[in-house]
Each structure stands twice: as structure tokens, then as C-alpha cells.
Enzyme design. Structure first.
Site, PDB file in Angstrom:
ATOM      1  N   SER A 122       0.814  -1.210   0.000  1.00  0.00           N
ATOM      2  CA  SER A 122       0.000   0.000   0.000  1.00  0.00           C
ATOM      3  C   SER A 122       0.845   1.257   0.000  1.00  0.00           C
ATOM      4  O   SER A 122       1.610   1.505  -0.916  1.00  0.00           O
ATOM      5  CB  SER A 122      -0.974  -0.033   1.185  1.00  0.00           C
ATOM      6  N   HIS A 123       0.742   2.059   1.055  1.00  0.00           N
ATOM      7  CA  HIS A 123       1.402   3.359   1.127  1.00  0.00           C
ATOM      8  C   HIS A 123       2.820   3.276   1.688  1.00  0.00           C
ATOM      9  O   HIS A 123       3.490   4.293   1.819  1.00  0.00           O
ATOM     10  CB  HIS A 123       0.574   4.294   2.010  1.00  0.00           C
ATOM     11  N   LYS A 140     -11.457   0.360  -0.927  1.00  0.00           N
ATOM     12  CA  LYS A 140     -11.408   1.808  -1.091  1.00  0.00           C
ATOM     13  C   LYS A 140     -10.804   2.112  -2.454  1.00  0.00           C
ATOM     14  O   LYS A 140     -10.101   1.287  -3.018  1.00  0.00           O
ATOM     15  CB  LYS A 140     -10.613   2.455   0.034  1.00  0.00           C
ATOM     16  N   ASP A 173      -2.203   6.601  -3.535  1.00  0.00           N
ATOM     17  CA  ASP A 173      -1.063   5.970  -2.880  1.00  0.00           C
ATOM     18  C   ASP A 173      -0.470   4.833  -3.711  1.00  0.00           C
ATOM     19  O   ASP A 173      -0.787   4.686  -4.898  1.00  0.00           O
ATOM     20  CB  ASP A 173      -1.467   5.469  -1.498  1.00  0.00           C
ATOM     21  N   ASP A 196      -5.608   2.784  -3.612  1.00  0.00           N
ATOM     22  CA  ASP A 196      -6.872   2.731  -2.879  1.00  0.00           C
ATOM     23  C   ASP A 196      -7.105   3.937  -1.973  1.00  0.00           C
ATOM     24  O   ASP A 196      -8.211   4.130  -1.473  1.00  0.00           O
ATOM     25  CB  ASP A 196      -7.008   1.420  -2.089  1.00  0.00           C
ATOM     26  N   ARG A 197      -6.092   4.755  -1.760  1.00  0.00           N
ATOM     27  CA  ARG A 197      -6.273   5.928  -0.903  1.00  0.00           C
ATOM     28  C   ARG A 197      -6.327   7.198  -1.746  1.00  0.00           C
ATOM     29  O   ARG A 197      -5.947   7.202  -2.915  1.00  0.00           O
ATOM     30  CB  ARG A 197      -5.134   6.035   0.116  1.00  0.00           C
ATOM     31  N   ASP A 234      -0.877   1.566  -4.009  1.00  0.00           N
ATOM     32  CA  ASP A 234      -1.721   0.596  -4.728  1.00  0.00           C
ATOM     33  C   ASP A 234      -3.038   1.182  -5.203  1.00  0.00           C
ATOM     34  O   ASP A 234      -3.898   0.461  -5.687  1.00  0.00           O
ATOM     35  CB  ASP A 234      -1.970  -0.637  -3.866  1.00  0.00           C
TER      36      ASP A 234
END
Length: 529
Positions: free
Chosen positions: A103-104, A366, A267, A271-272, A269
Site C-alpha cells: 500500500s502506502h 477503497k 497511494d 486505494d487511498r 496501490d
């Protein structure tokens, strides 16, 4: 190998050591395997392109073939954003998917890597499955693989691989098609043609290709609208977290004279999201509330929404919107998997977390690009600036001043002791003026009745002000202590305050209650959102 909030995340070097990744993949397969095995079933596979993504793709393909899957759908070059992967799972009625991402978190040879399993609904595995994966990882004594050459996944096409079919798919096309079903692209294109300007920072992460295709391609935004749009294995040496620290260049651009109409970022991947209006950062909690209040302006939600949900640490701003709309608002633990049951049961349409994640029932993750498109739709339909929309929202609903203070990579033993001692204080009964209650949040799922305990320590006051403490499940080194502070303000004359100043007394109290400075040797948070 215990999955955290969203999968297993470790340093790349740990995933590379021995058979670490293979052991976890086999543990996942063992935990989710149906009684009849994987015969006839489809697995979706892709990741955010970070370092080790390409090697992991090849390993998973060999193991999927050995474990009996009939078909694997893999994004070209091993790339699929997390929401795009969720969409592919749902669209193709796949058994599930493996998403390769931390992710982030930072990438590169010395950075982080991650992997998680998403179930057939497209959402992250529920706790009962992640618990089963952990249990399998404790007793695993073999993994299944085939001695096959590496497969070229650089371009779309079908291949036989062992006894399995591998279909390399366009990483972007299905997602673009879905977004065109949800939003009025011709209206948005006309807005851009009329001079509207967007600045989108893809942070050299996975959303670059999606942003180029949608914003500059489909909607006709000017070339250069998408910054840092080429995915890099190390994210250009930066941290792909869309907050005011790691996306400071975007923030500075939006605060400067002649700023674009909207600034946004996503981010690692995809999703944010980060939303910044001209001269105004819109917090994720406020963004969720404003999206809920205006969702009907998008074609997909024109008939209204069934309900909303937020994670417990997320501010109560969306609660007031739900009350006025006459729809339920659910408070869940942190982690998108808790929204899945509510979405599948049709109890909610929109959901979000304070950690910059918002989404809807279109997928079970998300979705950063989706959030930007919904904001663009609101700006297009209301013909107002983000500042005007925010000010009118606060005037109508009141303003929830809200901040999150992150203390990163602190000693894990000290962090756990801090939480344990604070929990003991709460159990013994806090003596604070105007205290409403203090507890350790637990959640009973209204759909399946499952119970999740120890989800964060809450200190709640009579006026709705809150302090919340949690240890994050997304880090890979040490522990991250997150402290959330919130105060509701109805008086419109007090809506223009600096957030940290408006919350100064609660911030001081939060530090004193938990003895943060004494126990962590930190004078200040590493990140303030």
C-alpha cells in the site's frame, strides 16, 4: 506470518529470504481451499509494481498451477491497482485474488512488500480467514509448485501454463469501463474543456496509468495534469502515502497563487486519496461526509444511498449527514474488510476511513481514482469551488475539527506497554471533567454476528469530543502509535480556526493521559494529518 489490517507486510529482504513468500502463499491456499479443491476456479493476480512484484508474480503463477487452479487472470506486467483487482474479481466471478502490495509503505530493495487475499466478493479476507491463514503458517510443512519457465506477462494474451490457463489482461481497461458507468464523463469532459484545472499526483505508484487514461485521455485534461505518472519500483525514492508530509509539493502548489481548481493524489496501490481544494486541505473524514451529502449528483447514486459506514477512529462528521438523509450510519473497526458484509447485504452504499480511504458499493475496496471522480462530479454539478462547498457544508452540519498524530517505528515493547497501561487506567475509571465514557472498542457485525474486540481505546466527552488510541497494523518495523483527536464545533464564527490550535487542549491531554513523551522518547509526532 500473521496478516495485519490488510494482508501480510514485511521488508522485501524478509520476503526474499528462503521460501518465506512461498510458505505464506501456500498457507493462504490451504486456508481458503474449498472441499473440492481449486478445480475449475479462477484466481486474479496483480500488484502495485513495487520492487519484488515481478518475481512474486512468477512464483504465484507456478504455485497456482501446482495447486490446481483452472485459470489465472493477471494484469499486464503484473500491474493491477487494488480497486481494479477488486473489480476484475467481481466482473469475472473469480474465486478470489492475490494482491501484491504494501500500500502506502515505501518500496525498493530495502523497502516493504506485501500480499493479501481478496475473496470472491472482491474484498479483503475477513478475520476468520486471516486467522486461518496464520494457523496454517504455523503448521505448514510443504508447498506445491511446478518447475516451469517464467511466463511473459508484458502484454495481453492467453497462455497454457502447466495444466492451467493464464490470461494476461489489460490492467486499465476494465476499470475505465466501470468508472464510465458510474459518472457522467461527457459532463466532466465539458468542464475540463471550459478551463477547469486538476493537479493529480500519482506518486510514481500504480495509479499513474489509470490517471493518464481517465483524466488526460477520457476527460481531456491538459497534458501534465498527472504528475509522477510512471510507476517505479521504488516510487522514485519517495513514500507513496498521500498525506501532507509526503505530498507536500502538491499541497504547496494548491496554496500558491494561480493554483488549479482541485488537487488530488493516490497511494502505492491506488486505494487511498488526498483531496486539496484551492487554499484548503479537506481532511479524509470531512471528505467522506461531503461525498455522502452530495453523492446524488453522480448518476450511480442519483436514487440516493442506502446507508454509510465509517471506521471507529474516523470523525463523526458523516454521522450527521446520515441522520439528515434518514439513513443508517455504521461504526466499524479499522480495515476495509469490515465494510464488506455491510456492502454485500445492501445496508450501505458509501464508506470510508480517516486514513484517506473512501469507496462505495461499486467494488469492495477503497478507491482513490473513484473518490477524485466523485469530487470532480460535485464541483461540476454545483459549479462552486471546493472551498465554497466545504464552507457551506460546515455551516449546515457544523465542523468536526479532527487530527491524527502518528508516532512511527517506536519500540514495540514500549508501545504495547503504553496501550496496556492506558487500558488499565480506563478499566479503573478515568476521572476527567465532562467525561461521557472511556472503553476499548468492540464491534458486533450486524450481518453475521461475529465479534471483534480490542479495536482501539476511546475517551469520549459529553460534547462529542474524542481521543482515540490505536497501534497500527500496516507497519513493518517497530510499532506505529496513532492518536486521533476530535472536537465538534457548531458555531460558524469558529469554523476558520487552525485545526491544531482548535484542538490544542485535547492534544495536550492525549499526550498526558498516555504518557507518550515519557514512554516513546518522542517530542512530537512523525506525521500530523
Amino acid at each position: 506470518m500473521k496478516p495485519g489490517t490488510s494482508g501480510l507486510r514485511k521488508r522485501v529482504t524478509e520476503f526474499q529470504s528462503g521460501n518465506y513468500l512461498a510458505n505464506f502463499v501456500q498457507s493462504v491456499f490451504n486456508a481458503v481451499r474449498p472441499d473440492g479443491g481449486f478445480t475449475g476456479l479462477t484466481l486474479v493476480l496483480g500488484g502495485d509494481g513495487r520492487y519484488f512484484n515481478d518475481a512474486a508474480i512468477q512464483l504465484v503463477l507456478k504455485m497456482a498451477a501446482a495447486n490446481g487452479f483452472a485459470r489465472v487472470l493477471v494484469g499486464a506486467n503484473g500491474i493491477l491497482s487494488t480497486p481494479a483487482a477488486s473489480n476484475v474479481i467481481r466482473k469475472n466471478k473469480a474465486f478470489g485474488g492475490l494482491i501484491l502490495s504494501a500500500s502506502h509503505n515505501a518500496g525498493g530493495p530495502e523497502g516493504d512488500f506485501g500480499i493479501k487475499f481478496n475473496a470472491g466478493n472482491g474484498g479483503p479476507a475477513p478475520e476468520k480467514l486471516t486467522d486461518a491463514m496464520y494457523a496454517e503458517s504455523q503448521r505448514i510443512n510443504e508447498f506445491l509448485t511446478l518447475d516451469l519457465p517464467e511466463l511473459d506477462v508484458s502484454r495481453p494474451g492467453a497462455h497454457r501454463y502447466g495444466g492451467m490457463t493464464v490470461e494476461v489482461i489489460d490492467s486499465v481497461a476494465d476499470y475505465v469501463q466501470l468508472m464510465k458507468q458510474l459518472f457522467d464523463f461527457p459532463a466532466l469532459k465539458a468542464m475540463f474543456a471550459g478551463g477547469f484545472r486538476l493537479a493529480f499526483d500519482a506518486m510514481h505508484a500504480v495509479t499513474g496509468p489509470y490517471a493518464h487514461a481517465i483524466f488526460e485521455g477520457e476527460l481531456g485534461a491538459a497534458p501534465g495534469t498527472v504528475h509522477n505518472g510512471t510507476p517505479l519500483k521504488d516510487f522514485g525514492g519517495h513514500h507513496p502515502d498521500p498525506n501532507l508530509v509526503h505530498a507536500k509539493a502538491l499541497y504547496d502548489q494548491m496554496m500558491a497563487p494561480g493554483a488549479p481548481d482541485l488537487g488530488a493524489a493516490s497511494d502505492g496501490d491506488g486505494d487511498r486519496n488526498l483531496i486539496i481544494g484551492r487554499d484548503l486541505f479537506i481532511s479524509p473524514s470531512d471528505s467522506l461526509a461531503m461525498l455522502a451529502a452530495n453523492a446524488h449528483l453522480a448518476p450511480a447514486y442519483a436514487g440516493g444511498i442506502a446507508g454509510v459506514a465509517r471506521s471507529m477512529p474516523t470523525s463523526g462528521a458523516v454521522d450527521r449527514v446520515a441522520e439528515r438523509l434518514g439513513v443508517p450510519c455504521f461504526e466499524t473497526p479499522t480495515g476495509w474488510k469490515f465494510f464488506g458484509n455491510l456492502l454485500d447485504a445492501g445496508k450501505i452504499t458509501l464508506c470510508g476511513e480517516e486514513s484517506a480511504g473512501t469507496g462505495s458499493n461499486h467494488v469492495r475496496e477503497k478507491d482513490g481514482i473513484w473518490a477524485v471522480l466523485l469530487w470532480l462530479t460535485i464541483l461540476c454539478q454545483r459549479k462552486q469551488s471546493a472551498m465554497q462547498i466545504a464552507q457551506e457544508h460546515w455551516a449546515s452540519y457544523g465542523r468536526n475539527y479532527y487530527t491524527r498524530h502518528d508516532y512511527e517505528e517506536i519500540d514495540s515493547t514500549a508501545a504495547k506497554k503504553l496501550m496496556a497501561d492506558l487500558s488499565a487506567k480506563i478499566d479503573a475509571g478515568l476521572q476527567l471533567p465532562k467525561l461521557k465514557f472511556a472503553d476499548d472498542f468492540s464491534y458486533t457485525d450486524p450481518v453475521d454476528g461475529s465479534v471483534s474486540k480490542n479495536q482501539g481505546l476511546r475517551v469520549v466527552f459529553e460534547d462529542g469530543s474524542r481521543i482515540v488510541y490505536r497501534l497500527s497494523g500496516t507497519g513493518t518495523t517497530g510499532s506505529t502509535l496513532r492518536v486521533y483527536i476530535e472536537r465538534y464545533e457548531a458555531d460558524t464564527s469558529q469554523h476558520g480556526l487552525d485545526t491544531q490550535a482548535a484542538l490544542a487542549d485535547l492534544i495536550a491531554l492525549a499526550g498526558k493521559l498516555a504518557e507518550i513523551r515519557e514512554r516513546t522518547d518522542r517530542e512530537r509526532p512523525d506525521v500530523i494529518t
